[in-house]
Motif scaffolding. Structure first.
Motif, short mmCIF file in Angstrom:
data_model
loop_
_atom_site.label_atom_id
_atom_site.label_comp_id
_atom_site.label_asym_id
_atom_site.label_seq_id
_atom_site.Cartn_x
_atom_site.Cartn_y
_atom_site.Cartn_z
N ARG A 1 3.56 -8.53 -4.45
CA ARG A 1 2.50 -9.20 -3.71
C ARG A 1 1.60 -8.19 -3.01
O ARG A 1 0.38 -8.35 -2.95
CB ARG A 1 3.10 -10.17 -2.70
CG ARG A 1 2.03 -11.00 -1.97
CD ARG A 1 2.65 -12.05 -1.09
NE ARG A 1 1.61 -12.85 -0.43
CZ ARG A 1 1.88 -13.81 0.44
NH1 ARG A 1 3.14 -14.12 0.74
NH2 ARG A 1 0.89 -14.47 1.02
N ARG A 2 2.19 -7.11 -2.46
CA ARG A 2 1.39 -6.07 -1.81
C ARG A 2 0.47 -5.40 -2.83
O ARG A 2 -0.69 -5.10 -2.54
CB ARG A 2 2.29 -5.03 -1.15
CG ARG A 2 3.17 -5.57 -0.04
CD ARG A 2 3.70 -4.47 0.86
NE ARG A 2 4.35 -3.40 0.14
CZ ARG A 2 5.65 -3.35 -0.13
NH1 ARG A 2 6.44 -4.37 0.23
NH2 ARG A 2 6.18 -2.31 -0.77
N LEU A 3 1.01 -5.15 -4.01
CA LEU A 3 0.21 -4.52 -5.05
C LEU A 3 -0.98 -5.39 -5.42
O LEU A 3 -2.12 -4.91 -5.55
CB LEU A 3 1.08 -4.26 -6.28
CG LEU A 3 0.36 -3.72 -7.52
CD1 LEU A 3 -0.23 -2.36 -7.25
CD2 LEU A 3 1.32 -3.67 -8.71
N ALA B 1 1.95 -4.69 5.59
CA ALA B 1 2.33 -5.85 4.80
C ALA B 1 3.82 -5.87 4.51
O ALA B 1 4.44 -6.95 4.48
CB ALA B 1 1.54 -5.85 3.49
N ALA B 2 4.42 -4.69 4.32
CA ALA B 2 5.86 -4.63 4.07
C ALA B 2 6.64 -5.09 5.30
O ALA B 2 7.65 -5.80 5.19
CB ALA B 2 6.26 -3.21 3.68
N THR B 3 6.18 -4.70 6.49
CA THR B 3 6.87 -5.13 7.71
C THR B 3 6.74 -6.62 7.94
O THR B 3 7.56 -7.23 8.64
CB THR B 3 6.31 -4.38 8.93
OG1 THR B 3 4.92 -4.68 9.08
CG2 THR B 3 6.50 -2.88 8.78
N LEU B 4 5.71 -7.25 7.37
CA LEU B 4 5.52 -8.70 7.48
C LEU B 4 6.30 -9.47 6.43
O LEU B 4 6.16 -10.69 6.34
CB LEU B 4 4.03 -9.03 7.38
CG LEU B 4 3.15 -8.51 8.53
CD1 LEU B 4 1.68 -8.81 8.26
CD2 LEU B 4 3.58 -9.11 9.87
N GLY B 5 7.07 -8.76 5.61
CA GLY B 5 7.94 -9.42 4.66
C GLY B 5 7.37 -9.62 3.28
O GLY B 5 8.00 -10.29 2.44
N HIS B 6 6.21 -9.08 2.98
CA HIS B 6 5.61 -9.23 1.65
C HIS B 6 6.30 -8.28 0.67
O HIS B 6 6.52 -7.11 0.97
CB HIS B 6 4.12 -8.94 1.68
CG HIS B 6 3.34 -9.91 2.53
ND1 HIS B 6 3.24 -11.25 2.22
CD2 HIS B 6 2.64 -9.74 3.68
CE1 HIS B 6 2.51 -11.86 3.14
NE2 HIS B 6 2.13 -10.96 4.04
N GLY B 7 6.63 -8.79 -0.51
CA GLY B 7 7.26 -7.98 -1.53
C GLY B 7 6.31 -6.98 -2.15
O GLY B 7 5.09 -7.02 -1.94
N ARG B 8 6.88 -6.07 -2.95
CA ARG B 8 6.08 -5.00 -3.55
C ARG B 8 5.01 -5.56 -4.49
O ARG B 8 3.87 -5.11 -4.49
CB ARG B 8 6.99 -4.04 -4.31
CG ARG B 8 6.26 -2.88 -4.95
CD ARG B 8 7.23 -1.90 -5.57
NE ARG B 8 8.08 -1.30 -4.54
CZ ARG B 8 9.04 -0.42 -4.81
NH1 ARG B 8 9.28 -0.06 -6.06
NH2 ARG B 8 9.77 0.08 -3.84
N LEU C 1 -2.05 -0.11 5.33
CA LEU C 1 -2.12 -1.53 5.02
C LEU C 1 -0.89 -1.98 4.26
O LEU C 1 -0.34 -3.07 4.50
CB LEU C 1 -3.39 -1.83 4.22
CG LEU C 1 -4.73 -1.58 4.93
CD1 LEU C 1 -5.88 -1.89 3.97
CD2 LEU C 1 -4.83 -2.43 6.18
N ASP C 2 -0.45 -1.17 3.33
CA ASP C 2 0.74 -1.50 2.55
C ASP C 2 1.99 -1.51 3.44
O ASP C 2 2.86 -2.38 3.32
CB ASP C 2 0.91 -0.48 1.42
CG ASP C 2 1.95 -0.92 0.40
OD1 ASP C 2 1.65 -1.82 -0.40
OD2 ASP C 2 3.06 -0.36 0.42
N ASP C 3 2.07 -0.55 4.38
CA ASP C 3 3.22 -0.50 5.28
C ASP C 3 3.26 -1.71 6.20
O ASP C 3 4.32 -2.30 6.45
CB ASP C 3 3.17 0.79 6.11
CG ASP C 3 3.30 2.04 5.25
OD1 ASP C 3 3.86 1.93 4.14
OD2 ASP C 3 2.82 3.11 5.68
#
Length: 483
Positions: A390-392, A381-388, A377-379
């Motif tokens: 925001r992902r946290l 979200a990262a590919t969708l451009g969300h910063g660290r 899920l974190d990976d």
């Protein structure tokens, strides 16, 4: 600093006192006896709950958790109220064993429920007897859980003050409190506290090193049919319910008798009782919140990363388990008086003490929740451009909320029962159920103490029930729906 202020002669004088040998012997003897008892009863109870069909199994399992809500001094008070002549090693061993059995039962039960129970059935079909099946199949799986529970039990017993004090059994904690109360010799208290810390850390390292984790045997989790108890049902129920009966039912019955006996009751100050309840809840909630805030960064690092630095951080984060509450309280008293007198006897300092004492519990619960969050899920979200950040916030912490709530409940129920640090650090004029109860049991005002004792049991039982297998299953289902 305080030990250094005593000077070499002062330290040697304390360490060579014959009284120290007696205190050390009593402390270690009590730890060994309670650890052996809780390991035997805890493993037996977990095996009965996981492998045998018991009547009303859900109710029995919930009852097994209730001793977590009962502080040792409250259980001791109930037994002394019923049997005034009860004191000494035997009484302390009985009560401390009963209130700490769940610390072994619950982790072992969790391992047994997630292990391959069908391997036990296979071993039986091959002609192996119960002893061989246990030593070759069951014990390798539960050894780590037993060791982890024994660490908690040994440190709980070593740090206990209220129960042993009421039973008039002299150990290191009671001597430290007496020396602290004798203001003319605070250095003596500091040296004794240093000895207690050394013993606690030695036990912590020893027991932790023996608890090598063993991966559960492969197979279908929880597989294997539960066996019927048959004629052994009464015996198994006695084994499983022994701890709740000793730690909860007998003291509660004694308290109810005291409440119902009008001639032993003093007029109840309802306002004082409400004030104590409010103080207990506020301080416990503050300690739980601060502990969770401090636990999240450590839990994130230890759950997501590996390496020597992370391993060292994990070990350091667990060390507060080896620091008894009376030592933390004593250290914060000395620190506040030496550095920041304005912090002495403030609610903030006491909340900080709770967070320090119970931080390892919060880290363990938070780490378990973080490990359950899929890394995919974190990976994504990262590919969708969300910063660290925001992902946290939107993924990891959101899906970990049930685990963080459990971590807070674990710290809160521990803080509600904590006594020695609370006695040393509580603000003047602020009352908690623990301190009010202690003030009344200390002068043998059993009737007046009963309402405070019952209120503490009820208050601590709420988060304890949520921490039980039934409450934990509900939180897991909620977490699964969110995921």
């Amino acid at each position: 600093m305080r030990v250094g202020g005593a000077g070499l002669d002062g330290i040697v004088a304390v360490l060579t006192r014959p009284r120290l040998v007696e205190l050390l012997t009593n402390s270690v003897m009590l730890v060994v006896a309670v650890c052996a008892t809780t390991a035997l009863v805890g493993v037996s109870s977990a095996l009965a709950l996981a492998r045998v069909r018991l009547p009303i199994a859900g109710v029995v399992t919930t009852l097994c958790v209730l001793p977590l809500a009962m502080p040792s001094y409250l259980a001791a008070y109930g037994w002394i109220a019923a049997f005034p002549g009860l004191h000494g090693f035997g009484a302390a061993w009985l009560v401390l064993s009963a209130v700490t059995v769940p610390l072994v039962t619950l982790p072992v039960l969790d391992v047994l429920r997630s292990s391959a129970g069908d391997l036990v059935d296979v071993a039986r079909t091959l002609g192996h007897g119960p002893v061989t099946v246990f030593t070759r199949v069951v014990w390798p799986e539960i050894r780590g859980a037993v060791s982890a529970g024994s660490v908690l039990v040994s440190l709980y017993v070593l740090a206990d003050f209220g129960g042993v004090s009421l039973f008039r059994f002299p150990v290191l904690t009671t001597a430290i409190k007496q020396a602290y109360g004798a203001s003319f010799d605070r250095n003596y208290a500091a040296v004794l506290a240093a000895v207690l810390v050394v013993v606690a850390i030695a036990l912590f390292v020893l027991l932790r090193s023996t608890g090598r984790r063993v991966s559960p045997a492969r197979g279908r989790p929880g597989a294997g049919a539960r066996r019927r108890a048959g004629r052994a049902t009464p015996i198994l129920l006695v084994v499983v319910l022994a701890a709740p009966i000793v730690a909860v039912m007998v003291p509660l019955a004694s308290l109810l008798v005291r409440v119902a006996t009008a001639e032993t009751l003093r007029p109840l100050d309802v306002g004082r009782l409400v004030e104590a309840i409010a103080g207990t809840v506020a301080l416990a909630a503050g300690g739980a919140l601060l502990a969770v805030i401090l636990a999240v960064p450590v839990a994130l690092l230890t759950a997501r990363y590996r390496g020597r630095l992370v391993a060292a951080l994990d070990t350091m984060a667990a060390l507060p388990l080896a620091i008894p509450g009376i030592v933390v309280g004593l250290g914060l008293v000395f620190l506040a008086l030496a550095v920041a007198r304005d912090l002495y006897q403030t609610a903030g300092l006491l909340v900080f003490a709770y967070a320090v004492l119970f931080l390892p519990k919060a880290i363990s619960a938070a780490r378990t929740g973080i490990e359950r969050v899929p890394r995919d899920l974190d990976d994504v979200a990262a590919t969708l451009g969300h910063g660290r950040a925001r992902r946290l916030w939107s993924i990891t912490l959101r899906l970990t909320r049930p685990a963080l709530l459990l971590a807070g409940l674990l710290v809160a129920v521990s803080a509600m029962k904590e006594l020695p640090a609370t006695l040393m650090l509580r603000p003047t004029g602020m009352h908690t159920l623990a301190t009010e109860l202690w003030a009344r049991t200390d002068v043998s005002a059993y009737g007046a103490a009963a309402p405070y004792a019952l209120a503490l049991v009820v208050l601590a039982a709420i988060p304890s029930f949520l921490l039980s297998p039934a409450g934990d299953d509900a939180m897991k289902r909620k977490s699964g729906r969110r995921a």
